[in-house]
Design a protein around this motif. Structure first.
Motif, PDB file in Angstrom:
ATOM      1  N   ARG A   1      47.352  31.408  44.710  1.00  0.00           N
ATOM      2  CA  ARG A   1      47.366  31.366  43.415  1.00  0.00           C
ATOM      3  C   ARG A   1      46.108  31.036  42.628  1.00  0.00           C
ATOM      4  O   ARG A   1      45.376  31.690  41.728  1.00  0.00           O
ATOM      5  CB  ARG A   1      48.540  30.386  42.569  1.00  0.00           C
ATOM      6  N   THR A   2      45.375  30.098  42.978  1.00  0.00           N
ATOM      7  CA  THR A   2      43.913  29.618  42.626  1.00  0.00           C
ATOM      8  C   THR A   2      42.975  30.999  42.905  1.00  0.00           C
ATOM      9  O   THR A   2      42.175  31.282  41.885  1.00  0.00           O
ATOM     10  CB  THR A   2      43.603  28.431  43.208  1.00  0.00           C
ATOM     11  N   LEU A   3      43.055  31.230  44.045  1.00  0.00           N
ATOM     12  CA  LEU A   3      42.169  32.535  44.406  1.00  0.00           C
ATOM     13  C   LEU A   3      42.478  33.625  43.432  1.00  0.00           C
ATOM     14  O   LEU A   3      41.712  34.317  43.101  1.00  0.00           O
ATOM     15  CB  LEU A   3      42.489  32.967  45.725  1.00  0.00           C
ATOM     16  N   SER A   4      43.622  33.873  43.212  1.00  0.00           N
ATOM     17  CA  SER A   4      44.126  35.162  42.362  1.00  0.00           C
ATOM     18  C   SER A   4      43.406  34.885  41.129  1.00  0.00           C
ATOM     19  O   SER A   4      42.829  35.732  40.182  1.00  0.00           O
ATOM     20  CB  SER A   4      45.590  35.202  41.925  1.00  0.00           C
ATOM     21  N   ASP A   5      43.495  33.533  40.475  1.00  0.00           N
ATOM     22  CA  ASP A   5      42.828  33.107  39.125  1.00  0.00           C
ATOM     23  C   ASP A   5      41.255  33.378  39.375  1.00  0.00           C
ATOM     24  O   ASP A   5      40.873  34.100  38.045  1.00  0.00           O
ATOM     25  CB  ASP A   5      42.978  31.551  38.726  1.00  0.00           C
ATOM     26  N   ILE A   6      40.858  32.960  40.203  1.00  0.00           N
ATOM     27  CA  ILE A   6      39.383  33.229  40.032  1.00  0.00           C
ATOM     28  C   ILE A   6      39.050  34.838  40.250  1.00  0.00           C
ATOM     29  O   ILE A   6      38.099  35.552  39.616  1.00  0.00           O
ATOM     30  CB  ILE A   6      38.864  32.813  41.666  1.00  0.00           C
ATOM     31  N   ILE A   7      39.735  35.648  40.959  1.00  0.00           N
ATOM     32  CA  ILE A   7      39.586  36.854  41.256  1.00  0.00           C
ATOM     33  C   ILE A   7      39.795  37.599  39.530  1.00  0.00           C
ATOM     34  O   ILE A   7      39.126  38.436  39.387  1.00  0.00           O
ATOM     35  CB  ILE A   7      40.569  37.540  42.240  1.00  0.00           C
ATOM     36  N   ARG A   8      40.912  37.293  38.829  1.00  0.00           N
ATOM     37  CA  ARG A   8      41.077  37.702  37.689  1.00  0.00           C
ATOM     38  C   ARG A   8      39.978  37.388  36.769  1.00  0.00           C
ATOM     39  O   ARG A   8      39.528  38.301  35.996  1.00  0.00           O
ATOM     40  CB  ARG A   8      42.481  37.134  37.237  1.00  0.00           C
ATOM     41  N   LEU A   9      39.435  36.262  36.735  1.00  0.00           N
ATOM     42  CA  LEU A   9      38.396  35.603  36.142  1.00  0.00           C
ATOM     43  C   LEU A   9      37.047  36.475  36.256  1.00  0.00           C
ATOM     44  O   LEU A   9      36.444  36.943  35.437  1.00  0.00           O
ATOM     45  CB  LEU A   9      38.192  34.227  36.424  1.00  0.00           C
ATOM     46  N   ASN A  10      36.804  36.819  37.562  1.00  0.00           N
ATOM     47  CA  ASN A  10      35.726  37.587  37.766  1.00  0.00           C
ATOM     48  C   ASN A  10      35.966  39.266  37.307  1.00  0.00           C
ATOM     49  O   ASN A  10      34.998  39.419  36.877  1.00  0.00           O
ATOM     50  CB  ASN A  10      35.690  37.665  39.572  1.00  0.00           C
ATOM     51  N   LYS A  11      36.995  39.618  37.480  1.00  0.00           N
ATOM     52  CA  LYS A  11      37.345  41.007  36.924  1.00  0.00           C
ATOM     53  C   LYS A  11      37.081  40.970  35.453  1.00  0.00           C
ATOM     54  O   LYS A  11      36.440  41.998  34.904  1.00  0.00           O
ATOM     55  CB  LYS A  11      38.766  41.494  37.236  1.00  0.00           C
ATOM     56  N   THR A  12      37.534  39.785  34.963  1.00  0.00           N
ATOM     57  CA  THR A  12      37.279  39.913  33.362  1.00  0.00           C
ATOM     58  C   THR A  12      35.983  39.892  32.864  1.00  0.00           C
ATOM     59  O   THR A  12      35.484  40.580  31.846  1.00  0.00           O
ATOM     60  CB  THR A  12      38.052  38.803  32.810  1.00  0.00           C
ATOM     61  N   LEU A  13      35.339  39.043  33.728  1.00  0.00           N
ATOM     62  CA  LEU A  13      33.820  39.102  33.376  1.00  0.00           C
ATOM     63  C   LEU A  13      33.063  40.341  33.726  1.00  0.00           C
ATOM     64  O   LEU A  13      32.228  40.731  32.608  1.00  0.00           O
ATOM     65  CB  LEU A  13      33.040  37.965  34.067  1.00  0.00           C
ATOM     66  N   LEU A  14      33.479  41.102  34.749  1.00  0.00           N
ATOM     67  CA  LEU A  14      33.015  42.336  34.772  1.00  0.00           C
ATOM     68  C   LEU A  14      33.107  43.470  33.834  1.00  0.00           C
ATOM     69  O   LEU A  14      32.436  43.991  33.319  1.00  0.00           O
ATOM     70  CB  LEU A  14      33.450  42.906  36.165  1.00  0.00           C
ATOM     71  N   LEU A  15      34.373  43.214  33.384  1.00  0.00           N
ATOM     72  CA  LEU A  15      34.845  43.946  32.439  1.00  0.00           C
ATOM     73  C   LEU A  15      34.038  43.736  30.944  1.00  0.00           C
ATOM     74  O   LEU A  15      33.572  44.778  30.318  1.00  0.00           O
ATOM     75  CB  LEU A  15      36.396  43.786  31.957  1.00  0.00           C
ATOM     76  N   LEU A  16      34.072  42.527  30.646  1.00  0.00           N
ATOM     77  CA  LEU A  16      33.040  42.029  29.612  1.00  0.00           C
ATOM     78  C   LEU A  16      31.839  42.711  29.741  1.00  0.00           C
ATOM     79  O   LEU A  16      31.350  43.374  28.501  1.00  0.00           O
ATOM     80  CB  LEU A  16      33.069  40.740  29.290  1.00  0.00           C
ATOM     81  N   THR A  17      31.004  42.655  30.969  1.00  0.00           N
ATOM     82  CA  THR A  17      29.564  42.957  30.869  1.00  0.00           C
ATOM     83  C   THR A  17      29.647  44.398  30.692  1.00  0.00           C
ATOM     84  O   THR A  17      28.902  45.078  30.169  1.00  0.00           O
ATOM     85  CB  THR A  17      29.203  42.806  32.023  1.00  0.00           C
ATOM     86  N   ARG A  18      30.928  45.255  31.303  1.00  0.00           N
ATOM     87  CA  ARG A  18      30.692  46.750  31.276  1.00  0.00           C
ATOM     88  C   ARG A  18      30.992  47.241  29.694  1.00  0.00           C
ATOM     89  O   ARG A  18      30.450  48.051  29.364  1.00  0.00           O
ATOM     90  CB  ARG A  18      31.850  47.011  32.275  1.00  0.00           C
ATOM     91  N   ILE A  19      31.934  46.427  28.994  1.00  0.00           N
ATOM     92  CA  ILE A  19      31.918  46.784  27.630  1.00  0.00           C
ATOM     93  C   ILE A  19      30.583  46.771  26.864  1.00  0.00           C
ATOM     94  O   ILE A  19      30.444  47.591  26.152  1.00  0.00           O
ATOM     95  CB  ILE A  19      33.129  45.905  26.905  1.00  0.00           C
ATOM     96  N   GLU A  20      29.949  45.666  27.252  1.00  0.00           N
ATOM     97  CA  GLU A  20      28.784  45.523  26.335  1.00  0.00           C
ATOM     98  C   GLU A  20      27.743  46.320  26.836  1.00  0.00           C
ATOM     99  O   GLU A  20      26.861  46.646  26.040  1.00  0.00           O
ATOM    100  CB  GLU A  20      28.279  43.906  27.034  1.00  0.00           C
TER     101      GLU A  20
END
Lengths: 424, 226
Positions: free
Chosen positions: A259-278
């Motif tokens: 579960r923790t690992l999944s959270d990290i992965i999601r966080l990472n994906k979200t950060l990537l999404l943010l940079t990609r939007i920007e």
């Protein structure tokens, strides 16, 4: 207050004082000069009268006409003060006009050849003087106002001309956006101070852009580089958990880890999404029907909403169309819907209203109004909900920014309201 | 069924291979562009799990090569780059699916199975486990030939279970596969729980042989003891 107004105001007071003093002094000088002239005239007159009186004793009598008059009176020797001219202002009654008129008077004494003393009083009308002063004052007043006006106008124009580079720079400062492409500064000037300012501004802009880009690059690279190691961890853990030798306790530990690992992965994906939007890496756009999208998404969410017994109401007052990337549109709506769900209480409600220009998603919450300044910043969680990544609204904001959608938050009658205003 | 795993990261390659072998596939692997290219030219695979960034070249070039050879292999691209451009380019070049790293092994499993199923041209495509048969194209489920009515979410969950029999599926994986990336809240686990409970009840009353078992703390497993 604008600089020009401030400057004009601070110049206006001294200019007004100086000009007033100057005007007053000038007025006094003119007045003095006029009196001097009158006195001179009186003296000349005196000379002429005395001379003609001395030559011709028949002249030793009063003479009165409109402009000038003189009175000759014999006085006792001790009363006479020869060589003493006495000037003073007085009034004379004029029978024709039946009124008093201002006059300047010279009183002097002279002695005839037969040692008799006479007092000579000459009066000349100062009506002309009054007129002259009046004219002078009026023209001075007009000139005074004109002069002040001209001075202010010249200051204004000069100010505008010489400070033009400053305003160009101010415009630049106002419009500069870190992370966006900004046109190079064109601000030619011969003034050293402005040259220095130009350079300093450009230098600092360049530095912050550079810093921003490097930071963004770093986040992107870090997130990218993390993908593969994270994949290895996740997948190894998944394989391990399928090992039949695992005890229940071990499985539970692994579940925690998973579960923790999944959270990290999601966080990472979200950060990537943010940079990609920007980085504007979502170039494909098409016209999206937000009504359809919202309906479709709420349908997807309906079972989840039901699990919290949430009451969902959608009010459609118009068709909302927006040209944007399809997956970003979904992300935008999904994040807002998710937000409305997560920060809601059991049995609460969600109200969505769509008009031709805007989308409002409101949800009940027992919490207080949120701090607007922190609302859209990353990782700024304002609630006890530990499950959220703290990036949901940051994503909403950056998508909204990308498509110039104005986003607003309001807390009304116990409901958090997120409002999106689309530009037509 | 023969599968080729093209992945340069050794540890990742190993787990993928291990996981696919559990499904009784014949799995081969390649770690460089050259190696992959050689294998593609020489052998036929039912499915290729392809990484895009490889030492010696791009996975997209391999995809082009594959097309030129007129091979019928299904291709699933796995990439650390979650960019739309890559996805579109990959799918345009004839890839069947695109997975972004990191992914769940059960997800890869489901995708591989789906790709292989789609490549089989004979008859209606379906997936069976014991007496349960599902028809993904028309979202239908039959047990012993009799239709079972399930809602969309239940269907998705069942599809995932059928694709991964005897594999441990975490609640998080299940939630993600059914809801997509949008749901990342622990709250949704309760929801998964109730959906699975319903599904289990339906399967049981319809006389399905496979059973969904809860694995304490972790998730679920569909077992089939026949």
């Amino acid at each position: 207050m604008k600089l020009i107004r401030h400057t004009l105001r601070s110049l206006f007071v001294p200019v007004l004082v100086i000009f007033t003093v100057w005007g007053w002094v000038f007025y006094l000088m003119v007045l003095h000069e006029v009196e001097d002239e009158t006195d001179d005239t009186l003296e000349n007159y005196k000379e002429i009268i005395i001379r003609s009186a001395l030559a011709d004793s028949t002249m030793l009598e009063d003479h009165v006409d409109i402009m000038s008059r003189y009175y000759i009176r014999e006085v006792a020797g001790e009363e006479a003060k020869p060589d003493k001219d006495e000037f003073f202002d007085s009034t004379v009654y004029i029978e024709i006009e039946k009124e008093y008129e201002p006059v300047r008077v010279l009183r002097t004494y002279f002695m005839t050849a037969d040692n008799r003393f006479y007092e000579l009083t000459i009066a000349i009308s100062t009506l002309e003087k009054e007129d002259m002063i009046e004219t002078t004052v009026w023209s001075m007043l007009v000139l005074y106002i004109l002069l002040i006006g001209c001075v202010l106008l010249v200051i204004h124009l000069g100010f505008r001309r010489s400070l033009k580079p400053l305003y160009t720079l101010l415009d630049r400062l106002k419009n500069f956006q870190v992370g966006k492409t900004n046109a190079p500064l064109v601000n030619p000037t011969r003034i050293d101070e402005f040259k220095i300012l130009n350079e300093a501004v450009e230098e600092s802009f360049h530095r912050s852009s550079d810093l921003y880009n490097r930071q963004k690059q770093f986040v992107e690279n870090a997130a990218h580089e993390l993908q593969t190691p994270l994949a290895i961890c996740l997948n190894k853990l998944e394989l391990m958990s399928e090992n039949p030798d695992c005890t229940e306790a071990q499985l539970q530990e692994m579940a925690e880890l998973h579960r923790t690992l999944s959270d990290i992965i999601r966080l990472n994906k979200t950060l990537l999404l943010l940079t990609r939007i920007e980085n504007n890496q979502f170039p494909d756009t098409r016209e999206i029907n937000l009504n359809q999208l919202v309906r479709h998404m709420t349908e997807d969410f309906s079972e989840i909403y039901e699990s919290k017994a949430l009451d969902l109401q959608i009010r459609e007052e118009g068709t909302l169309l927006c040209t944007m990337n399809e997956s970003l549109a979904s992300t935008l709506v999904a994040n807002l819907l998710k937000n409305a769900y997560v920060h809601n209480y059991e049995g609460g409600s969600i109200e969505i209203s769509i008009t031709a220009t805007g989308l409002v998603i409101a949800n009940t919450d027992s919490d207080k109004p949120l701090d607007v300044s922190l609302l859209f910043s990353r990782f700024a969680r304002q609630s006890k909900h530990h499950e959220s990544t703290g990036l949901g609204l940051a994503i909403v904001k950056s998508i909204a920014d990308l498509y110039s959608i104005r986003i607003d938050y309001r807390y009304e009658s116990g409901m958090h309201k997120f409002m999106l205003f689309f530009q037509k | 069924m023969k599968i080729l795993v093209v992945e340069d990261e050794e540890a990742l390659r190993q787990v993928i291979v291990q996981s696919l072998k559990k499904e009784r596939y014949v799995v081969e692997c390649a770690s460089t562009f050259r190696e992959a290219s050689d294998k593609i030219n020489e052998y036929d695979y039912d499915c290729i799990v392809l990484d895009i960034m490889l030492p010696g070249g791009s996975g997209l070039t391999l995809l082009g090569e594959l097309k030129a050879l007129r091979k019928k292999s299904g291709v699933i691209i796995v990439s650390a780059k979650d960019s739309i451009d890559d996805k579109v380019a990959g799918l345009d070049l004839g890839a069947d699916d695109y997975l972004t790293k990191p992914f769940h092994l059960t997800e890869l499993n489901a995708r591989v199975k789906s790709v292989i199923r789609r490549k089989q041209q004979n008859g209606e495509q379906h997936l069976s486990l014991a007496n349960i048969t599902i028809y993904p194209d028309r979202h239908a489920v039959t047990i012993n030939g009799e239709a079972l009515s399930v809602n969309r979410k239940e269907f998705d969950i069942l599809y995932y279970f059928i694709s991964n029999p005897n594999r441990l599926i975490s609640k998080a994986t299940l939630a993600e596969s059914v809801w997509g990336d949008y749901i990342d809240q622990a709250d949704s686990f309760d929801f998964i729980y109730s959906q699975v409970k319903n599904l289990r009840k339906k399967l049981k009353s319809a006389g399905a042989i496979p059973e969904i078992k809860a694995v304490y703390g972790f998730g679920y497993k569909m077992t089939c003891e026949d």
